[in-house]
Design an enzyme around this catalytic site. Structure first.
Site, mmCIF file in Angstrom:
data_model
loop_
_atom_site.group_PDB
_atom_site.id
_atom_site.type_symbol
_atom_site.label_atom_id
_atom_site.label_comp_id
_atom_site.label_asym_id
_atom_site.label_seq_id
_atom_site.Cartn_x
_atom_site.Cartn_y
_atom_site.Cartn_z
ATOM 1 N N THR A 185 -11.686 21.885 21.791
ATOM 2 C CA THR A 185 -10.026 22.112 22.590
ATOM 3 C C THR A 185 -9.282 21.541 21.451
ATOM 4 O O THR A 185 -9.571 21.082 20.520
ATOM 5 C CB THR A 185 -9.834 21.831 23.378
ATOM 6 O OG1 THR A 185 -9.778 19.842 23.158
ATOM 7 C CG2 THR A 185 -11.095 21.709 24.469
ATOM 8 N N GLU A 331 -12.686 26.466 26.991
ATOM 9 C CA GLU A 331 -13.569 25.876 28.184
ATOM 10 C C GLU A 331 -14.656 26.763 29.094
ATOM 11 O O GLU A 331 -15.087 27.073 29.447
ATOM 12 C CB GLU A 331 -13.163 25.060 29.526
ATOM 13 C CG GLU A 331 -12.434 23.646 28.826
ATOM 14 C CD GLU A 331 -11.374 23.137 28.189
ATOM 15 O OE1 GLU A 331 -10.724 24.060 27.393
ATOM 16 O OE2 GLU A 331 -10.697 22.616 28.038
ATOM 17 N N LYS A 440 10.653 20.872 35.320
ATOM 18 C CA LYS A 440 10.446 20.146 36.299
ATOM 19 C C LYS A 440 11.923 19.741 36.547
ATOM 20 O O LYS A 440 12.922 19.129 35.959
ATOM 21 C CB LYS A 440 10.113 18.739 37.155
ATOM 22 C CG LYS A 440 7.583 19.430 36.864
ATOM 23 C CD LYS A 440 7.240 18.735 36.939
ATOM 24 C CE LYS A 440 5.712 18.788 36.590
ATOM 25 N NZ LYS A 440 5.581 18.424 35.018
ATOM 26 N N TRP A 445 10.078 23.877 39.930
ATOM 27 C CA TRP A 445 9.514 24.375 38.836
ATOM 28 C C TRP A 445 9.868 25.429 37.711
ATOM 29 O O TRP A 445 10.609 26.777 38.911
ATOM 30 C CB TRP A 445 8.033 24.522 39.295
ATOM 31 C CG TRP A 445 7.001 23.526 39.291
ATOM 32 C CD1 TRP A 445 7.481 22.085 39.954
ATOM 33 C CD2 TRP A 445 6.213 23.160 39.331
ATOM 34 N NE1 TRP A 445 6.939 20.783 39.377
ATOM 35 C CE2 TRP A 445 5.877 22.211 39.512
ATOM 36 C CE3 TRP A 445 4.744 23.808 39.413
ATOM 37 C CZ2 TRP A 445 4.354 21.472 39.654
ATOM 38 C CZ3 TRP A 445 3.234 23.623 39.261
ATOM 39 C CH2 TRP A 445 3.208 22.288 39.837
HETATM 40 P P1 ADP Z 1 -6.082 24.227 24.112
HETATM 41 O O1 ADP Z 1 -6.314 23.861 25.736
HETATM 42 O O2 ADP Z 1 -6.483 23.321 22.998
HETATM 43 O O3 ADP Z 1 -4.362 25.236 23.001
HETATM 44 P P2 ADP Z 1 -7.280 26.683 23.888
HETATM 45 O O4 ADP Z 1 -7.219 27.569 22.943
HETATM 46 O O5 ADP Z 1 -8.461 26.471 25.020
HETATM 47 O O6 ADP Z 1 -7.159 25.488 23.606
HETATM 48 O O7 ADP Z 1 -6.126 27.062 25.239
HETATM 49 C C1 ADP Z 1 -6.268 27.735 26.259
HETATM 50 C C2 ADP Z 1 -4.664 28.052 26.648
HETATM 51 O O8 ADP Z 1 -3.979 28.445 26.519
HETATM 52 C C3 ADP Z 1 -4.459 27.629 28.056
HETATM 53 O O9 ADP Z 1 -5.271 27.395 29.266
HETATM 54 C C4 ADP Z 1 -3.527 28.672 28.941
HETATM 55 O O10 ADP Z 1 -2.500 27.708 28.860
HETATM 56 C C5 ADP Z 1 -3.121 29.672 26.920
HETATM 57 N N1 ADP Z 1 -3.505 30.853 27.592
HETATM 58 C C6 ADP Z 1 -4.466 31.674 26.554
HETATM 59 N N2 ADP Z 1 -3.991 32.917 27.213
HETATM 60 C C7 ADP Z 1 -3.361 32.658 27.177
HETATM 61 C C8 ADP Z 1 -1.756 34.135 28.082
HETATM 62 N N3 ADP Z 1 -2.727 35.434 27.551
HETATM 63 N N4 ADP Z 1 -1.104 33.702 28.496
HETATM 64 C C9 ADP Z 1 -0.623 32.646 28.845
HETATM 65 N N5 ADP Z 1 -1.454 30.883 28.439
HETATM 66 C C10 ADP Z 1 -2.260 31.554 27.482
#
Ligand code: ADP
Length: 556
Positions: A185, A331, A440, A445
């Site tokens: 990640t 994940e 917050k 929120w």
């Molecule tokens: P990291 O969590 O380490 O930044 P990831 O690439 O796995 O790496 O990121 C996943 C996160 O990116 C998601 O949990 C979400 O918060 C955000 N995300 C992914 N796609 C979208 C989207 N289309 N709109 C909003 N948030 C997104």
């Protein structure tokens, strides 16, 4: 009673062998450092992957060994993908844009045996090689000559390694549950954690992504993954393109260069492209300035962070390109939802259509979703209730690699994505925020994503980030940070007035900061963690006065 069907394993090897037989003549075009544009065919790619698998066996790599890569999207990286995974090794893609300390942490945590690196990343590794005890040696992804002067111990040149390897390799029959790839990640909210994919998970994920309402890629498509191959297997595009026989166009190191992307799309007649929102900002700005058109481009898949309406509108109205919004995470291999219009889309009122378009879409078959409150109680799909978004399915992570914290899910199998979302009665999911980015304010929120999307719709704003800054009375209040478009101007007051009537009054940010640039993560997403750190000493001017204003408005 058990069914009486053949129990063939779902492996990436079967994808490779299928593509070799059916799509051998289809082209793969790459931008590389040593050769501006390289062209060959799937047939050549897999022949070289066989040589590489043989070479790795000679180098002593055994089943389960992690083989790291620090490389851009090009044909050699693709060969490493298939050679490692199909030989029973684990292709560990490492994000070269991370801080050196994080890269070192990741390589040590994964205990990589060999590292395959683009020449440009050699100096990065030279500084840490003495602390990488598990690493037997380095292979430099290029022609002969790099290894000798690299300063890396036990360094080999990729092309020499391949030339010296036996031409054929006996691909093993693999268990579909065996590991094939590893991706950490990106650590936007925490220390990087390894997600270890199985063949089965990636094959099922590839099927899911290829569906018509998903990526919908077919044999006639020319696909450009602008999403890096170190970012969750480029969203499965290398596997999906091989399944259907789409032509692959790999942008190499030119991902952030709008002009270079436009040239590549035009010259190779790209029909489908995929990447995070930031890369499209660069492409659209270039098209706006140059007046160029991209007649071959039909669809762009955007995910990784929220896609602002302004990007969708510009693609669609100025270029006739349809935008598919998607959501997922490391994940989840990574795709969870795809946005495709519902059956009744055409008859929906305009604002309802936009609400649906801007959502991240519906879960791909294979992924189950639900939202829960703080006590874990399931919330209704009414488009209003928002809660923690939980997922489960065959391509969702069950446990992190080496972390040793046990399962990543609840007793009944739900993985907490760390996102906060609403789900409407038709299953369209809207990501309200990351749990850690939600603002917050006085116990309630505020969605930073909604505020950012509203801000970037302003004609003067190129990019926006909203964070919760400390407030003496409300705990946190939204602080808008903007980068203006070149040559554009706007005042604090104009930008704040822009929110009137678009969001609840108490959501309107308390202040605006004009910045030259916003920090991005290694995958091109806004890094709110870094922005919060940079602005940790920020205090709202006249906080008292804002407090009065909010109280007089009754906060809602
Ligand atoms: P990291 O969590 O380490 O930044 P990831 O690439 O796995 O790496 O990121 C996943 C996160 O990116 C998601 O949990 C979400 O918060 C955000 N995300 C992914 N796609 C979208 C989207 N289309 N709109 C909003 N948030 C997104």
């Amino acid at each position: 009673m058990l069914g009486l069907m053949q129990d063939r394993q779902l492996t990436l090897t079967s994808i490779m062998q299928h593509a070799q037989r059916l799509h051998g003549e289809r082209e793969i075009v790459s931008v590389t450092a040593d050769q501006p544009l390289h062209r060959y065919r799937y047939r050549d790619a897999f022949a070289r992957a066989a040589r590489l698998a043989g070479a790795l066996a000679r180098l002593g790599a055994v089943a389960g060994d992690r083989i790291g890569t620090l490389a851009w999207n090009d044909y050699r990286h693709l060969e490493v993908y298939f050679a490692t995974s199909c030989a029973g090794l684990v292709c560990h893609t490492i994000n070269p844009r991370l801080f050196p300390g994080q890269i070192e942490f990741i390589i040590r945590d994964a205990a990589d045996r060999w590292l395959f690196v683009d020449p440009v990343f050699v100096p990065l590794l030279a500084g840490m090689q003495d602390r990488l005890g598990s690493v037997a040696g380095f292979v430099i992804l290029g022609p002969a000559g790099h290894a000798e002067r690299s300063g890396l111990r036990n360094a080999l040149d990729y092309e020499t390694l391949l030339a010296d390897a036996p031409p054929a390799f006996d691909w093993p029959e693999l268990d579909e549950r065996s590991a094939c790839a590893l991706c950490y990640t990106s650590g936007t909210t925490d220390n990087p954690k390894g997600v270890l994919y199985s063949h089965r998970a990636l094959v099922l994920h590839t099927y899911g992504c290829l569906m018509a309402d998903g990526m919908g890629i077919g044999a006639r498509d020319v696909v450009l993954p602008v999403v890096p191959m170190f970012h969750v297997n480029a969203w499965s595009i290398p596997y999906g393109a091989a399944v259907v026989g789409a032509k692959l166009v790999m942008p190499g190191p030119r991902m952030g260069d709008g002009a270079a992307l436009a040239r590549l799309i035009a010259a190779e007649e790209v029909s489908v492209a995929a990447g995070v929102p930031t890369v499209w900002l660069g492409l659209l700005a270039h098209l706006r300035a140059s007046g160029e058109r991209l007649p071959s481009l039909r669809r762009v898949m955007i995910g990784g962070s929220a896609c602002p309406r302004a990007i969708m509108e510009e693609f669609e109205t100025a270029h006739g390109v349809h935008v598919h919004h998607a959501w997922g995470m490391t994940e989840m291999s990574p795709v969870g939802t795809f946005n495709s219009p519902s059956a009744d889309f055409a008859s929906l009122p305009e604002d309802e259509r936009w609400r649906q378009r801007l959502s991240v879409g519906r879960p791909v078959w294979g992924v189950e979703l639900r939202i829960v409150d703080a006590e874990g109680r399931e919330l209704p799909w009414d488009g209003e209730s928002f809660g923690s978004l939980m997922v489960r399915g065959p391509w969702v992570c069950a446990e992190y690699f080496r972390v040793g914290r046990g399962p990543t899910h609840t007793a009944d199998g739900w993985f907490d994505t760390g996102d906060v979302a609403t789900i409407d009665p038709h299953g369209y999911v809207s990501i309200t925020d990351r749990a850690k980015d939600v603002i917050k304010s006085g116990g309630e929120w505020i969605s930073s994503i909604t505020l950012e999307n509203t801000a970037v719709a302003h004609p003067a704003v190129a990019e926006a980030a909203v964070i919760g800054a400390q407030h003496p009375h409300w705990d946190e209040r939204p602080l808008l940070c903007v980068v203006l478009r070149p040559g554009a101007s706007a005042t604090r007051e104009e930008l704040l007035a822009w929110f009137d009537g678009k969001v609840a009054k108490w959501w309107v940010p308390d202040d605006v900061l004009f910045l030259d640039e916003l920090p991005h993560t290694a995958t091109g997403k806004l890094s709110k963690k870094e922005l919060r750190e940079r602005l940790r000493h920020y205090r709202f001017p006249g906080a008292k006065c804002d407090t009065d204003r909010l109280e007089s408005e009754g906060r809602k």
